[in-house]
Design a protein around this motif. Structure first.
Motif, PDB file in Angstrom:
ATOM      1  N   LEU A 193       0.845  -1.208   0.000  1.00 54.59           N
ATOM      2  CA  LEU A 193       0.000   0.000   0.000  1.00 54.59           C
ATOM      3  C   LEU A 193       0.874   1.249   0.000  1.00 54.59           C
ATOM      4  CD1 LEU A 193      -2.894  -1.040   2.402  1.00 54.59           C
ATOM      5  CD2 LEU A 193      -2.781  -1.150  -0.095  1.00 54.59           C
ATOM      6  N   GLU A 194       1.998   1.195   0.704  1.00 53.95           N
ATOM      7  CA  GLU A 194       2.913   2.346   0.735  1.00 53.95           C
ATOM      8  C   GLU A 194       3.477   2.607  -0.659  1.00 53.95           C
ATOM      9  OE1 GLU A 194       3.049  -0.167   2.957  1.00 53.95           O
ATOM     10  OE2 GLU A 194       2.240   0.971   4.654  1.00 53.95           O
TER      11      GLU A 194
ATOM     12  N   LEU B 233       0.803   4.109  -2.840  1.00 46.74           N
ATOM     13  CA  LEU B 233       0.594   5.519  -2.508  1.00 46.74           C
ATOM     14  C   LEU B 233       1.727   6.372  -3.095  1.00 46.74           C
ATOM     15  CD1 LEU B 233      -1.566   7.020  -0.944  1.00 46.74           C
ATOM     16  CD2 LEU B 233      -0.204   6.775   1.120  1.00 46.74           C
TER      17      LEU B 233
ATOM     18  N   ASP C 297       1.504   9.548  -5.681  1.00 52.24           N
ATOM     19  CA  ASP C 297       2.192  10.840  -5.498  1.00 52.24           C
ATOM     20  C   ASP C 297       3.033  11.175  -6.724  1.00 52.24           C
ATOM     21  OD1 ASP C 297       1.122  11.190  -3.020  1.00 52.24           O
ATOM     22  OD2 ASP C 297       2.865  10.402  -1.934  1.00 52.24           O
TER      23      ASP C 297
ATOM     24  N   ASN D 179      -7.100   9.026  -7.665  1.00 48.80           N
ATOM     25  CA  ASN D 179      -7.748   9.522  -6.447  1.00 48.80           C
ATOM     26  C   ASN D 179      -8.547   8.414  -5.781  1.00 48.80           C
ATOM     27  OD1 ASN D 179      -6.661  12.040  -6.818  1.00 48.80           O
ATOM     28  ND2 ASN D 179      -8.476  12.894  -7.817  1.00 48.80           N
TER      29      ASN D 179
ATOM     30  N   ARG E  91      -6.043   6.355  -3.895  1.00 49.10           N
ATOM     31  CA  ARG E  91      -5.697   7.023  -2.645  1.00 49.10           C
ATOM     32  C   ARG E  91      -6.765   6.785  -1.574  1.00 49.10           C
ATOM     33  NH1 ARG E  91      -1.732  10.960  -2.690  1.00 49.10           N
ATOM     34  NH2 ARG E  91      -1.401  11.482  -4.871  1.00 49.10           N
ATOM     35  N   LYS E  92      -8.018   6.974  -1.963  1.00 46.20           N
ATOM     36  CA  LYS E  92      -9.133   6.776  -1.017  1.00 46.20           C
ATOM     37  C   LYS E  92      -9.162   5.351  -0.493  1.00 46.20           C
ATOM     38  CE  LYS E  92     -12.736   9.815  -0.756  1.00 46.20           C
ATOM     39  NZ  LYS E  92     -13.892  10.511  -1.117  1.00 46.20           N
TER      40      LYS E  92
ATOM     41  N   ILE F 105      -6.711   3.242  -0.240  1.00 51.30           N
ATOM     42  CA  ILE F 105      -5.580   2.993   0.659  1.00 51.30           C
ATOM     43  C   ILE F 105      -5.842   3.632   2.023  1.00 51.30           C
ATOM     44  CG2 ILE F 105      -3.130   3.447   1.055  1.00 51.30           C
ATOM     45  CD1 ILE F 105      -2.765   3.191  -2.014  1.00 51.30           C
ATOM     46  N   GLU F 106      -6.393   4.851   1.991  1.00 50.72           N
ATOM     47  CA  GLU F 106      -6.721   5.541   3.251  1.00 50.72           C
ATOM     48  C   GLU F 106      -7.680   4.702   4.088  1.00 50.72           C
ATOM     49  OE1 GLU F 106      -8.170   9.361   2.092  1.00 50.72           O
ATOM     50  OE2 GLU F 106      -6.167  10.002   1.432  1.00 50.72           O
ATOM     51  N   GLN F 107      -8.635   4.063   3.425  1.00 50.12           N
ATOM     52  CA  GLN F 107      -9.610   3.243   4.153  1.00 50.12           C
ATOM     53  C   GLN F 107      -8.944   2.061   4.853  1.00 50.12           C
ATOM     54  OE1 GLN F 107     -12.823   1.908   1.671  1.00 50.12           O
ATOM     55  NE2 GLN F 107     -13.495   3.984   1.228  1.00 50.12           N
ATOM     56  N   GLN F 108      -7.805   1.651   4.354  1.00 51.14           N
ATOM     57  CA  GLN F 108      -7.105   0.487   4.918  1.00 51.14           C
ATOM     58  C   GLN F 108      -6.153   0.857   6.047  1.00 51.14           C
ATOM     59  OE1 GLN F 108      -7.210  -3.069   3.749  1.00 51.14           O
ATOM     60  NE2 GLN F 108      -9.120  -1.991   3.465  1.00 51.14           N
ATOM     61  N   GLN F 109      -5.905   2.181   6.195  1.00 46.51           N
ATOM     62  CA  GLN F 109      -4.873   2.566   7.178  1.00 46.51           C
ATOM     63  C   GLN F 109      -5.470   3.018   8.511  1.00 46.51           C
ATOM     64  OE1 GLN F 109      -2.772   5.288   4.627  1.00 46.51           O
ATOM     65  NE2 GLN F 109      -1.223   3.772   4.115  1.00 46.51           N
TER      66      GLN F 109
END
Ligand code: FES
Ligand code: FES
Length: 140
Positions: A82-83, A86, A90, A130, A133-134, A136-140
């Motif tokens: 995931l990193e 991401l 970027d 985008n 990104r969303k 991945i955010e949900q997984q963190q």
């Protein structure tokens, strides 16, 4: 061949033969985003296992830029942590803004960023990223 022609050819190839277009089983993360300026919509589904993207698929309707971008993105993130995924998002943001960034093993994405320098096109090109990104955010 001019560079722009080459870029267009790469984009049309992904548009006409999309990679990873479809849907995944129900345990996948699912993110739907739309581009408010045109109403086009993309749903990204990802199966994450041990912190890595095991599979990514997309569905939806959009222009050639948004769909080819989704095709390229789902190819690029396959097997990445995931990193790392991401970090790719970027890098892609930097590329479309004309800032220096390199996709060392993924030249198609450089081609995409080459034709996406206009604001309306940037929104098309970044829609799938985008969504990534969303997700991945949900997984963190
Ligand atoms: Fe017009 Fe996408 S089709 S900007
Ligand atoms: Fe809708 Fe490009 S015109 S996403």
């Amino acid at each position: 061949m001019q560079l722009d022609d080459l870029y267009r050819r790469v984009i049309m190839d992904h548009y006409k033969n999309p990679r990873n277009r479809g849907t995944l089983e129900e345990d996948a993360i699912s993110i739907s985003l739309n581009n408010p300026t045109c109403g086009d919509r993309i749903t990204l589904q990802m199966q994450v296992e041990d912190g890595k993207v095991k599979q990514a698929k997309f569905s939806g309707e959009g222009c050639s830029i948004s769909l080819s971008s989704a095709s390229m993105m789902t190819e690029a993130v396959q097997g990445k942590t995931l990193e790392e995924a991401l970090a790719l998002a970027d890098q892609f943001s930097s590329l479309v803004k004309g800032e220096p960034a390199e996709f060392e093993d993924y030249e198609d994405i450089e081609a995409l960023s080459g034709v996406c320098k206009f604001p309306a096109r940037i929104k098309c090109a970044t829609l799938a990223w985008n969504a990534l990104r969303k997700g991945i955010e949900q997984q963190q």
